[in-house]
Design a protein around this motif. Sequence first.
Motif, mmCIF file in Angstrom:
data_model
loop_
_atom_site.group_PDB
_atom_site.id
_atom_site.type_symbol
_atom_site.label_atom_id
_atom_site.label_comp_id
_atom_site.label_asym_id
_atom_site.label_seq_id
_atom_site.Cartn_x
_atom_site.Cartn_y
_atom_site.Cartn_z
ATOM 1 N N ASP A 1 1.019 -1.110 0.208
ATOM 2 C CA ASP A 1 0.125 -0.091 0.093
ATOM 3 C C ASP A 1 0.941 1.166 0.012
ATOM 4 O O ASP A 1 2.119 1.197 0.602
ATOM 5 N N SER B 1 -3.036 7.680 -0.325
ATOM 6 C CA SER B 1 -3.893 8.492 -1.397
ATOM 7 C C SER B 1 -4.465 9.661 -0.452
ATOM 8 O O SER B 1 -4.110 9.748 0.700
ATOM 9 N N ALA C 1 -4.149 4.164 2.264
ATOM 10 C CA ALA C 1 -5.080 3.710 1.238
ATOM 11 C C ALA C 1 -5.922 2.480 1.807
ATOM 12 O O ALA C 1 -7.069 2.154 1.011
ATOM 13 N N GLN D 1 -1.022 -5.838 -9.616
ATOM 14 C CA GLN D 1 -0.675 -4.394 -9.583
ATOM 15 C C GLN D 1 -0.658 -3.554 -10.713
ATOM 16 O O GLN D 1 0.146 -3.147 -11.405
ATOM 17 N N SER E 1 -2.121 2.273 -9.767
ATOM 18 C CA SER E 1 -3.071 1.722 -8.628
ATOM 19 C C SER E 1 -2.628 1.260 -7.484
ATOM 20 O O SER E 1 -3.037 0.373 -6.719
ATOM 21 N N THR E 2 -1.398 1.910 -7.107
ATOM 22 C CA THR E 2 -0.607 1.552 -6.049
ATOM 23 C C THR E 2 -1.315 1.399 -4.984
ATOM 24 O O THR E 2 -1.677 2.518 -4.325
ATOM 25 N N CYS F 1 -4.390 0.232 -4.277
ATOM 26 C CA CYS F 1 -5.848 0.111 -4.318
ATOM 27 C C CYS F 1 -6.645 -1.218 -3.683
ATOM 28 O O CYS F 1 -6.275 -2.226 -4.115
ATOM 29 N N ASP G 1 -2.482 6.041 -6.217
ATOM 30 C CA ASP G 1 -3.352 5.292 -6.627
ATOM 31 C C ASP G 1 -4.424 6.205 -7.372
ATOM 32 O O ASP G 1 -5.424 6.872 -6.600
ATOM 33 N N SER H 1 -8.414 4.036 -7.444
ATOM 34 C CA SER H 1 -9.615 4.291 -6.266
ATOM 35 C C SER H 1 -10.271 5.695 -6.654
ATOM 36 O O SER H 1 -11.625 5.685 -6.239
#
Length: 629
Positions: A34, A37, A51, A145, A149-150, A152, A500, A503
């Motif tokens: 994670d 965000s 996140a 991954q 979107s790291t 998410c 991310d 999300s």
Amino acid sequence: MSPGPAHSSKRTRIVILVAVVVAALVTGLALLPDTFSADADAGASVTRVTAGGDVGKDLPVTEPKISCADLLQKDFGALDDAATSVASASVVAKSGANAYEYCDVKGTVAPQIQYELRLPTQTYRQRYLQEGCGGYCGMVGVSAQPAASTGCVPVTDGSFALGQDNQGHVSTSGMGGGSAEVWATNPQLKVDFGYRSEHAFATAAKAITKAFYGAEPTYSYYDGCSDGGRETLMEVQRYPGDFSAALVGAPAFNQTALNAMQEAYLSTIDFRADGSTILPASKLGMLHKAVMAKCADPKLNNDLIQDPATCTFDPASLKCAEDKDSSSCLPAEQVDVVRKAYAGVTAPDGTHLYTGGQPYGSEAAWEGLFIPKAGQGQSSVQLYGIGLGFLRWVGKWEAEPALKLDASLFTVDTFKAYQREVSGIYDATDPDLTKFHEAGGKLIQWHGLTDPNIPPTGTRVYRQAMIDTMGQDEVDDFYRLYLFPGVNHCGGGDGPDSFDLLSKLIDWRETGKTPGAVIASKTSGGSEPGGPAGGQLGGDTKSTNDTKASASASSAAATVEYTRPVYPYPQLVAYDGSGDKKDAANYRAYTPDKLPDDHYKWAGSFTSGYQEWCETENGKSMSCGRHKP
């Protein structure tokens, strides 16, 4: 074979089809930790949060209605333009390498689009994510991954069914132009790569998902970068009902101009007639340092250019006195190479044949791309392979294997000829996304501002074309653009490239929450996700997913060096004046007093109505016209 006038209302192309062979699938899995965000609205203060919060609607877990193995007995052969077979279906257990248990489905969509579909057995929450593929693709490798979107949560906790396909052909030499002659002589494979494969696989994936869970996904998403970004735009332009929302990164959407003109041209600028190198790679560090000294934005408190379009660096400032070469200056011949790189491809009359050149700040990434490594020649640079492969094979219905890559190609007439030939199946430049908007779709686009593979100017020009076509209010209702300072192609570079946006997209589509700031992190110690090789359109490199798979092994130990908020374009950020300069919470958004003019004068344009639709007749010939069959 001439395809006919560029603007005819209908044209027909008859090409004899050749036999194709289905090869083995390649799969990969990557798990990354994670990151941060942010849920701050534009203009508000930024609060750093993890996140791990709720994302999207609280959809219930849906259990399979049949066993994984039962999918082998299902018949998907009657799907409209997507006759599908299932070659294998097996359960992959939860383990240290897999965050959740899933049914791994592999097979083919006719004629030879290979795919992989991962269907969670215990954690599925009615969402499907289709992943794009970089370069000329030719491989399958679903990633845990996906791009941008790291962290998410719906991806990492198994809420999503995940799928990817190989765009209808098998690569024999990475993602570059070297293997184009293997598949690009077949017209059906051109069409599948151009626009058909992602729609056909989406149809198949939803049907298989319905058979497994008893219903199609409630929400379907697409996420791609580089050629995967082109695939994203192709889907929302041609098939606006396929996906609920889409994430498009650094798209190769203007592909004909990019491959045939820009990339091919850049691969020629650093070589004399005898093949010797003009600007050595050893000078790039010095050049980059001079650019940053001139243009780095002090508001960021580090060496990043926040908007390369405002940079006024002149390479002549590094010109050697009396033209005597040294490691700290550039002779006139080398200054000319740098000027050509920044300008991009131009015709003899000065007409730009692509939307922009190399962005200021990208200099350190030129080595190996179009400036050769020490001791190597023109054939070694990545853009030579992709450019020549397109000019000879991919960009022509009738191949021209003896074509030479030289300066005589870069004319308006040559550019227009390639556009007439293939832009109708490869380019995703239609600015009218009204149907996607009317269907409730949401679109987030992003680009690294030091991307040397696909310069970010084109992304800004496309946004402007959408506004000119649809109106600012309508575009703002469903579209956002994020530009990341110091980030290269699909990741990597000097800037913070872990973030991310997926999300944000899920929340926007499912709950109506308008996306504001996203927190980008710069890490060290371990591979950066989506690094410079990830998804790039050129060279013999591994796939995006292979890059991420190797990154996952070491990224767990990575250290976050600093964080920065990035707001929807055209907003910028500045340090508040107090607090930790490495903490995103201490930066505020502002809108420049003078907004940039993102119109760009070049030999092409972003308009509607250029698309072609092709169908095979009697299994022997193909007809392509302006009207969808």
